[in-house]
Design a protein around this motif. Structure first.
Motif, PDB file in Angstrom:
ATOM      1  N   GLU A 488     -23.898 -16.420 145.585  1.00 50.72           N
ATOM      2  CA  GLU A 488     -23.505 -15.376 146.260  1.00 50.72           C
ATOM      3  C   GLU A 488     -22.095 -15.473 146.854  1.00 50.72           C
ATOM      4  OE1 GLU A 488     -24.716 -11.637 149.474  1.00 50.72           O
ATOM      5  OE2 GLU A 488     -26.329 -13.012 148.666  1.00 50.72           O
ATOM      6  N   THR A 489     -22.104 -16.591 147.595  1.00 46.97           N
ATOM      7  CA  THR A 489     -20.611 -16.975 148.636  1.00 46.97           C
ATOM      8  C   THR A 489     -19.650 -17.674 147.408  1.00 46.97           C
ATOM      9  OG1 THR A 489     -21.557 -18.869 149.359  1.00 46.97           O
ATOM     10  CG2 THR A 489     -21.635 -16.802 150.549  1.00 46.97           C
ATOM     11  N   ASN A 490     -20.382 -17.909 146.289  1.00 49.72           N
ATOM     12  CA  ASN A 490     -19.582 -18.586 145.219  1.00 49.72           C
ATOM     13  C   ASN A 490     -19.550 -18.349 144.094  1.00 49.72           C
ATOM     14  OD1 ASN A 490     -18.404 -21.319 146.887  1.00 49.72           O
ATOM     15  ND2 ASN A 490     -20.556 -21.150 147.727  1.00 49.72           N
ATOM     16  N   PRO A 491     -19.188 -17.093 143.649  1.00 42.75           N
ATOM     17  CA  PRO A 491     -19.038 -16.623 142.263  1.00 42.75           C
ATOM     18  C   PRO A 491     -18.395 -17.309 141.234  1.00 42.75           C
ATOM     19  CG  PRO A 491     -17.892 -15.087 143.748  1.00 42.75           C
ATOM     20  CD  PRO A 491     -18.633 -16.332 144.601  1.00 42.75           C
ATOM     21  N   PRO A 492     -18.102 -17.014 139.835  1.00 37.91           N
ATOM     22  CA  PRO A 492     -17.804 -17.981 139.091  1.00 37.91           C
ATOM     23  C   PRO A 492     -16.451 -17.835 139.467  1.00 37.91           C
ATOM     24  CG  PRO A 492     -19.479 -16.743 138.016  1.00 37.91           C
ATOM     25  CD  PRO A 492     -19.484 -16.423 139.588  1.00 37.91           C
ATOM     26  N   GLU A 493     -15.584 -16.424 139.771  1.00 37.44           N
ATOM     27  CA  GLU A 493     -14.397 -16.538 139.885  1.00 37.44           C
ATOM     28  C   GLU A 493     -13.724 -17.298 141.113  1.00 37.44           C
ATOM     29  OE1 GLU A 493     -16.278 -12.652 141.229  1.00 37.44           O
ATOM     30  OE2 GLU A 493     -16.523 -14.036 139.725  1.00 37.44           O
ATOM     31  N   SER A 494     -14.547 -17.563 141.992  1.00 35.48           N
ATOM     32  CA  SER A 494     -14.010 -18.197 143.304  1.00 35.48           C
ATOM     33  C   SER A 494     -14.184 -19.572 142.743  1.00 35.48           C
ATOM     34  CB  SER A 494     -15.031 -17.838 144.435  1.00 35.48           C
ATOM     35  OG  SER A 494     -14.647 -18.634 145.423  1.00 35.48           O
ATOM     36  N   ILE A 495     -15.359 -20.185 141.960  1.00 34.95           N
ATOM     37  CA  ILE A 495     -15.284 -21.558 141.365  1.00 34.95           C
ATOM     38  C   ILE A 495     -14.137 -21.772 140.619  1.00 34.95           C
ATOM     39  CG2 ILE A 495     -16.576 -23.204 140.171  1.00 34.95           C
ATOM     40  CD1 ILE A 495     -18.993 -21.730 141.165  1.00 34.95           C
ATOM     41  N   ASP A 496     -13.694 -20.887 139.868  1.00 35.30           N
ATOM     42  CA  ASP A 496     -12.532 -21.245 138.836  1.00 35.30           C
ATOM     43  C   ASP A 496     -11.518 -21.389 139.876  1.00 35.30           C
ATOM     44  OD1 ASP A 496     -14.098 -21.052 136.794  1.00 35.30           O
ATOM     45  OD2 ASP A 496     -13.688 -18.773 136.347  1.00 35.30           O
ATOM     46  N   GLU A 497     -11.152 -20.831 140.870  1.00 32.97           N
ATOM     47  CA  GLU A 497     -10.079 -21.001 141.810  1.00 32.97           C
ATOM     48  C   GLU A 497     -10.098 -22.273 142.669  1.00 32.97           C
ATOM     49  OE1 GLU A 497      -9.620 -17.487 144.055  1.00 32.97           O
ATOM     50  OE2 GLU A 497      -9.011 -16.216 142.209  1.00 32.97           O
ATOM     51  N   GLY A 498     -11.176 -23.090 142.503  1.00 32.40           N
ATOM     52  CA  GLY A 498     -11.197 -24.229 143.346  1.00 32.40           C
ATOM     53  C   GLY A 498     -11.996 -23.904 144.751  1.00 32.40           C
ATOM     54  N   LYS A 499     -12.570 -22.963 145.013  1.00 32.64           N
ATOM     55  CA  LYS A 499     -12.845 -22.805 146.198  1.00 32.64           C
ATOM     56  C   LYS A 499     -14.208 -22.918 146.553  1.00 32.64           C
ATOM     57  CE  LYS A 499      -9.549 -18.785 146.972  1.00 32.64           C
ATOM     58  NZ  LYS A 499      -9.391 -17.471 147.199  1.00 32.64           N
TER      59      LYS A 499
END
Length: 526
Positions: A488-499
């Motif tokens: 929930e805090t790390n959705p795919p779009e956030s992971i793609d940004e390296g976060k």
């Protein structure tokens, strides 16, 4: 994964997915102001001695910066800091004098004090930063000398850490190798004068003391200090902004603001006062891990302090605390024949903060505690008078008879109720710094469920320890804090940004500022 090609037994080390966190230091103060002298420990990179220096005792401070001196409040504040429980401090010297334009000088001591013969060394150039070194003469030269006379020695002139002139096999005896004759004939750096007393006969046995001796500059001429000098520069590592390189600092104090702001008629330039304190607050807000301990201007009544705070200063920040009134302490410099002196309380308060952190924890409000070395306050404050100051964030220092003189306030200068109390802000500073430093291992790790679980375990273990120590509010750990690091805090779009996003919530304990007992008559039941 390694590739196995030959039969055998292999051992693999698998790094743990969670780490342990150690709480960051919370009791490291920084002092900015005037000192008796400039440190000479780094003549190449810092000839003026203005960059931050770390000291861990009053003795070390004296070695670097000298002792108590007139018109220097920083030494008294540093002394009060160590006296009240502080153990580590950074010192930033602000130059407040101009060169005197006179030669530097030193009188070299002798081993034979009965002879009482002194060698006076003076610099050729005014305000020169020089040292002289005395060494025994070599054996061959010593054998060539008359053994019945004074022992020969070597004199070297040191500048910028390097020997620039050397005079070998000189003595105190008259003749061709007399130190005064030899040095004055050729040296371009120093002049020598041998002072002979009435004990000339005993002087023949004189032996020079071995060692390195710095030439002391003449007392400088006082010059005005502008707010810009206090603010300093991060690039040149000077002033308040020079403390950027000291990441571990958690408290900043500027006691000599009072010295710089004092006018010839004894009043204070409140515009300069506000300018420097505003710069100090801005520095603490920018760094985000430290708080400013501010002093109210001296000589003000409660009404004047209230008006100054609300109408002139108008600070609104969670990264500063303001204290009133000034305190009386023993006059260590012995100036003006006074046994007591009024000083700003900030340095002593920093020591109390450090003592509270050590004995109770950073989550305990640094209040309702005595100030060691405090003899009296400039102006006693009553309960009703404090009722005017406490709501606007002015922490009072009040005498309580047999209970001593105590800090009776623990508020920041923030209008935000979330950050009303000093201990809440400092607790969050400690937690944030600890997490920042202790989770660096997660950078560039695969951003997957394994990393999420490891970070969660790391933070949970640290916060659970704080809760058990009494730093967090709640009867259970779930009430005291939570850590959330999942899909929930790390959705795919956030992971793609390296976060990697981790949510941390804590419930800090707040001080019981108003203790209220409701008492009523109990009627008997009939």
């Amino acid at each position: 994964m390694p590739t196995y090609t030959a039969p055998g037994v292999y051992v693999e080390e698998i790094p743990s997915s969670s780490k342990s966190l150690s709480a960051a230091a919370t009791a490291i103060a920084a002092f900015v102001g005037f000192t008796e002298k400039a440190p000479t420990d780094d003549p190449i990179n810092d000839p003026d001695g203005v960059r931050p220096r770390l000291v861990t005792s009053w003795t070390q401070f004296e070695e670097l910066y000298g002792g108590f001196a007139p018109d220097c409040l920083l030494p008294i504040s540093v002394y009060g800091y160590f006296q009240n429980g502080g153990s580590v401090a950074y010192i930033v010297r602000i130059p407040n004098t101009a060169p005197a334009g006179e030669p530097s000088a030193v009188a070299l001591p002798a081993m034979d004090q009965l002879a009482n013969k002194k060698v006076l060394i003076t610099s050729v150039e005014p305000d020169a930063a020089l040292s002289v070194r005395i060494d025994p003469a070599d054996d061959e030269a010593d054998d060539a000398e008359d053994r019945s006379g004074p022992s020969p020695f070597n004199l070297s002139v040191v500048e910028g850490g390097a020997v620039v002139e050397t005079f070998d096999n000189v003595t105190l005896a008259p003749g061709d190798r007399n130190v005064e004759t030899v040095v004055n004939a050729t040296s371009t750096k120093v002049k020598v004068k041998v002072a002979i007393d009435d004990l000339g006969a005993l002087a023949e046995a004189q032996i020079m003391k071995v060692g390195t001796f710095a030439l002391e500059k003449a007392a400088g001429l006082p010059v005005p200090v502008s707010p810009r000098k206090f603010t300093g520069s991060e690039t040149t590592r000077t002033g308040i902004n020079g403390l950027t390189i000291a990441d571990e600092v958690t408290m900043v104090v500027v006691p000599d603001l009072a010295t710089a702001a004092r006018k010839a008629d004894g009043t204070y330039d409140l515009g300069l006062w506000k300018s420097v304190q505003t710069a100090l607050i801005a520095h603490c807000e920018l760094q985000g891990n430290r708080m400013a301990i501010l002093d109210a201007p001296p000589g003000m009544t409660v009404q004047q302090v209230k008006e100054w705070r609300a109408e002139q200063a108008m600070y609104d920040t969670q990264f500063a605390a303001l204290y009133y009134p000034w305190i009386k302490v023993d006059n260590p410099a012995g100036t003006n024949g006074n046994s007591e002196i009024l000083v700003p309380p900030s340095g002593h308060i920093a020591g109390v903060w450090a003592r509270t952190d050590e004995t109770r924890g950073v989550w305990k409000a640094p209040a309702n505690d005595t100030i060691r070395g405090c003899l009296d306050v400039e102006r006693p404050v009553t309960k009703n008078e404090q009722g005017l100051l406490n709501p606007i964030g002015v922490n009072c220092i009040r005498p309580f008879g047999a209970r001593g003189i105590r800090i009776w306030g623990a508020r920041t200068l923030s209008s935000d109720s979330d950050w009303r109390y000093i201990n809440v802000r400092r607790l969050f500073n400690m937690i944030e710094t600890t997490i920042l430093d202790g989770t660096q291992y997660a950078v560039f790790e695969p951003n997957d469920q394994e990393l999420w679980a490891g970070v969660t375990r790391t933070l949970t273990a640290f916060l659970n320890g704080l809760w058990r120590s009494g730093a967090l509010f709640g009867t259970t750990a779930d009430e005291a804090f939570y850590v959330k690091c999942d899909a929930e805090t790390n959705p795919p779009e956030s992971i793609d940004e390296g976060k990697l996003v981790v949510e941390v919530g804590v419930a800090p304990v707040k001080p019981a500022e108003f203790v209220i007992f409701r008492i009523s008559q109990k009627k008997p039941e009939i």
